[in-house]
Every structure is written in structure tokens, then in C-alpha cells.
Write a protein that holds these residues in place. Structure first.
Motif: not given
Length: 259
Positions: A153-179
């Protein structure tokens, strides 16, 4: 008919096992790690001990210990360094001519056909010049992965993250990453999926040219402990197809932007 010279008569230890080790390490580790190992080898056992003490990855630390055992057994440190660099260059030539590679995490076997997941992911992120797409179910990344993404990211690369979210999957146990990493963040909203469905794909795409598709999540266990398998696909055909499919889902509103 030529014969291979007798190393013992030339005063050079028999290093057939060292040769095999150099090939194995070149297959498993990124070129930058092999360069560090070769530089450390030239300094002998003290150089390898120093690298082992400061290396972040378990694979590099393990390589230092294995190489040290050969130097302690009489192998020439300059010859060991040359073997490493020669094997690494041969591996680069091989990869440039082959469009698909198998990538593994897990126990070693007698069949050497692949590279380590952690090494491939690190190398892919380091090679990005324009854009990175990462898709994962779970994301509890090792510090090395977070650092690599931050550098991209620091060298100008556009980073796109598509990750599972607790609000979208009641069975998912995970937090927000790479904040702390500036990124475009997508999700698959609960209202846009079938009941019980999970965002289960594991994909990395670099510059729409290379794609890694497999079973490994963005987690320390997936990179270092689990039994995982993936396929690294070089060339734009598959990479563009993956990005195009996800772009189409986003344009249709199936995937949405977070924040």
C-alpha cells in the motif's frame, strides 16, 4: 566417457545432501530469502546463527539450522552459498516457463513438487505494482503478511479485501483485520446470500496477471501448520476471469463496499 571428479581427491567434502537441500530450499522459499541465506552462508555458522536470530519466518529459521549442520560437517561455506544461488536461479527459470504450480502447507513428503504457501504469498505481494485482490473466509494473519500488505500500500498498490464479516454470517467468529492498511473493502451482505451460505473462497490476484487459488485462509495456521493446497496460475487469462467475475457481482449489488 567423462566421469564426475572425486570430491574427496580434490579436497572437497561430498555434499550431495547439501545439493539436495539447496534445491529443496529454492523450491520452498522466495528468492529474497535464498539470497539472505546465501549471504549468511558466506559468513559461516556465525552468519547463519545471526540470520536465524533475526528472521521473522519459521521456514527461514529452519533453513538456517539445516545449513548450519552441513557447515559443521565440513561443507565449504562459499560452495554452499553458490549452490543456493544456483538453485534459486534455476527455479526462477523454471517458473518463467510454467504457468501453473502446486502450493502446499503442511508436512513434507518424499515427493518434492511444490512450494510453501507462506513463501508464495509473500512473493506475490512483494511483486505487486498496481493492484492486489485478497479474498478469504478467516483472516488472522501473521505479522509478516500484515507488513507485506502495508509495504504494498505504501508503494501505491491498490489493495482490495473481500473478507467474511460477522454481521453477514451469524456462524462466523472473526473480527475486522488489517485495520491500519488503506484498502478498498468489500463484503457479501447477509441479505444478498442464501441462508447458511458462507464467503468461503480463498484467492489472491496480483496486477490481474497472477492468481493463487486454494484452501488456505489468511491465517498463521494456514500458512505454517495446516494441511493446505493451492494452485498458482501465471498469465492474465485466469486472473482476469476471477477479477471480472467479482467485479460483475459488485456491479450487480451482490457484493458491496464497506465504509
Amino acid at each position: 566417457m567423462s566421469r564426475r571428479p572425486d570430491r574427496r581427491r580434490l579436497g572437497v567434502p561430498d555434499v550431495t545432501t547439501l545439493e539436495t537441500l539447496a534445491v529443496e530450499l529454492a523450491e520452498e522459499l522466495p528468492h529474497s530469502d535464498i539470497t539472505q541465506l546465501a549471504h549468511a552462508c558466506r559468513k559461516g555458522e556465525p552468519g547463519l546463527r545471526s540470520l536465524e536470530a533475526h528472521a521473522a519466518g519459521t521456514a527461514v529459521r529452519g533453513a538456517c539450522r539445516r545449513l548450519r549442520s552441513h557447515l559443521a560437517g565440513g561443507a565449504d561455506q562459499g560452495y554452499a552459498a553458490g549452490l543456493l544461488m544456483g538453485a534459486a536461479q534455476a527455479r526462477l527459470r523454471y517458473r518463467s516457463r510454467h504457468h501453473a504450480e502446486v502450493v502446499w502447507t503442511g508436512p513434507a513428503s518424499g515427493v518434492q513438487t511444490s512450494r510453501l504457501t507462506s513463501a508464495v504469498v509473500t512473493e506475490l505481494i512483494a511483486s505487486a505494482r498496481k493492484e492486489l485482490l485478497l479474498v478469504s473466509f478467516a483472516a488472522f494473519p501473521p505479522a509478516s503478511l500484515t507488513a507485506a500488505l502495508g509495504s504494498a500500500a505504501a508503494r501505491g498498490v491498490e489493495v482490495t479485501l473481500l473478507l467474511e464479516q460477522p454481521d453477514d454470517n451469524p456462524k462466523f467468529r472473526g473480527g475486522v483485520t488489517f485495520p491500519a492498511i488503506p484498502a478498498v473493502r468489500w463484503n457479501w451482505p447477509l441479505g444478498k446470500r442464501e441462508p447458511g451460505a458462507a464467503l468461503h473462497a480463498k484467492i489472491i490476484v496480483v496486477d490481474r496477471q497472477v492468481a493463487l487459488v486454494g484452501s488456505a485462509n489468511l491465517t498463521s495456521h494456514a500458512f505454517e501448520k495446516n494441511l493446505e493446497c493451492g494452485i498458482l496460475l501465471r498469465g492474465p487469462e485466469h486472473a482476469l476471469a476471477i477479477v471480472g467475475h467479482l467485479d460483475s457481482l459488485r456491479e450487480a449489488g451482490v457484493l458491496t463496499a464497506l465504509g
